[in-house]
Design a protein around this motif. Structure first.
Motif, PDB file in Angstrom:
ATOM      1  N   UNK A  70       0.815  -1.221   0.000  1.00 31.63           N
ATOM      2  CA  UNK A  70       0.000   0.000   0.000  1.00 31.63           C
ATOM      3  C   UNK A  70       0.847   1.268   0.000  1.00 31.63           C
ATOM      4  N   UNK A  71       2.100   1.150   0.447  1.00 34.81           N
ATOM      5  CA  UNK A  71       2.923   2.355   0.538  1.00 34.81           C
ATOM      6  C   UNK A  71       3.437   2.843  -0.808  1.00 34.81           C
ATOM      7  N   UNK A  72       3.478   1.954  -1.793  1.00 40.11           N
ATOM      8  CA  UNK A  72       4.008   2.410  -3.090  1.00 40.11           C
ATOM      9  C   UNK A  72       3.058   2.222  -4.256  1.00 40.11           C
ATOM     10  N   UNK A  73       1.888   1.658  -3.999  1.00 34.80           N
ATOM     11  CA  UNK A  73       0.986   1.350  -5.121  1.00 34.80           C
ATOM     12  C   UNK A  73       0.527   2.626  -5.834  1.00 34.80           C
ATOM     13  N   UNK A  74       0.434   3.727  -5.107  1.00 35.09           N
ATOM     14  CA  UNK A  74      -0.050   4.962  -5.749  1.00 35.09           C
ATOM     15  C   UNK A  74       0.969   5.524  -6.749  1.00 35.09           C
ATOM     16  N   UNK A  93       0.430  -3.033 -12.493  1.00 33.64           N
ATOM     17  CA  UNK A  93       1.341  -3.505 -11.450  1.00 33.64           C
ATOM     18  C   UNK A  93       0.862  -4.855 -10.909  1.00 33.64           C
ATOM     19  N   UNK A  94      -0.409  -4.946 -10.546  1.00 36.04           N
ATOM     20  CA  UNK A  94      -0.942  -6.215 -10.038  1.00 36.04           C
ATOM     21  C   UNK A  94      -0.812  -7.319 -11.079  1.00 36.04           C
ATOM     22  N   UNK A  95      -1.077  -6.952 -12.329  1.00 36.51           N
ATOM     23  CA  UNK A  95      -0.989  -7.933 -13.408  1.00 36.51           C
ATOM     24  C   UNK A  95       0.416  -8.529 -13.471  1.00 36.51           C
ATOM     25  N   UNK A 110      -7.481   4.904   4.001  1.00 33.18           N
ATOM     26  CA  UNK A 110      -7.088   3.829   3.076  1.00 33.18           C
ATOM     27  C   UNK A 110      -7.986   2.594   3.167  1.00 33.18           C
ATOM     28  N   UNK A 111      -8.895   2.607   4.146  1.00 37.69           N
ATOM     29  CA  UNK A 111      -9.697   1.413   4.442  1.00 37.69           C
ATOM     30  C   UNK A 111     -10.444   0.880   3.219  1.00 37.69           C
ATOM     31  N   UNK A 112     -11.048   1.783   2.474  1.00 38.23           N
ATOM     32  CA  UNK A 112     -11.850   1.372   1.322  1.00 38.23           C
ATOM     33  C   UNK A 112     -11.027   0.556   0.323  1.00 38.23           C
ATOM     34  N   UNK A 113      -9.846   1.104   0.063  1.00 37.35           N
ATOM     35  CA  UNK A 113      -8.954   0.442  -0.891  1.00 37.35           C
ATOM     36  C   UNK A 113      -8.540  -0.936  -0.355  1.00 37.35           C
ATOM     37  N   UNK A 114      -8.228  -0.984   0.924  1.00 33.30           N
ATOM     38  CA  UNK A 114      -7.794  -2.241   1.551  1.00 33.30           C
ATOM     39  C   UNK A 114      -8.888  -3.308   1.410  1.00 33.30           C
ATOM     40  N   UNK A 115     -10.107  -2.888   1.662  1.00 32.00           N
ATOM     41  CA  UNK A 115     -11.248  -3.800   1.569  1.00 32.00           C
ATOM     42  C   UNK A 115     -11.426  -4.276   0.122  1.00 32.00           C
ATOM     43  N   UNK A 116     -11.218  -3.345  -0.806  1.00 38.16           N
ATOM     44  CA  UNK A 116     -11.334  -3.693  -2.231  1.00 38.16           C
ATOM     45  C   UNK A 116     -10.259  -4.723  -2.612  1.00 38.16           C
ATOM     46  N   UNK A 117      -9.058  -4.535  -2.096  1.00 38.94           N
ATOM     47  CA  UNK A 117      -7.969  -5.468  -2.414  1.00 38.94           C
ATOM     48  C   UNK A 117      -8.267  -6.866  -1.866  1.00 38.94           C
TER      49      UNK A 117
END
Ligand code: FE2
Length: 237
Positions: free
Chosen positions: A139-143, A150-152, A173-180
């Motif tokens: 999460x610290x560098x994905x942005x 990147x995930x691909x 960041x919670x929303x993104x974490x939940x999405x991941x």
């Protein structure tokens, strides 16, 4: 639950400063339901050799072990490293000593910018040599990356992903974490605990959030996966 990322060994990096602090963190982890924790002290190739690192790490393990004296309410401790990415990491000699002991998994702290082809090549090289990079707190560098691409690429290579509990507990960041989690982007969770103040374990809160959004099955999946990844790993404490 397994905590895949922590700085609980005393006096080796910017984590726990002494045995008392290590014990306080370990007890807190146990009370949160963490039964296994991987100690991942920072390894910076620009500052020390792998041999020097291993020597210091062994010393810290012994110091902690000696102080335990029958303490039972702490997780089992495994050991690895949080290895800072450097150009040439793919050819790192002694890389097996940086892996979680007894496994081929190596936790890598990545560059805080857009990852170049050379970065991916180095990760690929680690894979080719039979080791599996685990990206520390993605999460610290994905942005800085194109998220999808990147995930691909990581998935294509079989690179694993670790995220910190704070990714879930922070409102921002919670929303993104939940999405991941929903997209099965995260393989491992870690507390990245350094102390009992601003960087203390938050596994219980993170798991509650995952359970609330995706049900207990999602928690169980994470638990099962991390348990199986540690199946061959060596318990050091
Ligand atoms: Fe860390």
């Amino acid at each position: 639950m397994v905590d895949f990322h922590s700085h609980i060994l005393p006096g080796i990096d910017d984590g726990s400063k002494n045995v008392k602090e290590s014990l306080d963190i370990l007890k807190e982890m146990y009370s949160q339901g963490i039964t296994k924790v991987v100690a991942t002290p920072h390894f910076l190739a620009r500052h020390q050799s792998v041999e020097e690192f291993v020597f210091e790490r062994n010393k810290a393990i012994e110091t902690l072990k000696e102080s335990l004296n029958g303490v039972s309410d702490i997780p089992q401790v495994y050991v690895g490293s949080e290895t800072e990415y450097y150009d040439g990491i793919g050819e790192c000699e002694g890389i097996e000593k940086l892996c979680i002991m007894g496994t081929r998994l190596i936790l890598v702290e990545m560059p805080f910018n857009l990852w170049t082809e050379a970065v991916y090549r180095n990760l690929m090289r680690i894979q080719e040599r039979g080791f599996v990079p685990v990206i520390a707190h993605l999460e610290r560098y994905i942005s800085y990356q194109n998220e999808e691409k990147c995930f691909e690429r990581l998935e294509e290579m079989g690179v694993q992903v670790q995220c910190n509990c704070t990714f879930f507990t922070r409102r921002m960041t919670r929303k993104k974490a939940i999405r991941y989690i929903g997209g099965r982007r995260i393989n491992f969770i870690g507390t990245d605990s350094h102390d009992m103040k601003s960087r203390k374990p938050q596994m219980d809160k993170a798991l509650k959030i995952i359970e609330k959004k995706h049900g207990y099955e999602a928690v169980e999946d994470l638990l099962d996966y991390s348990e199986s990844a540690l199946r061959s790993a060596t318990v050091v404490i």
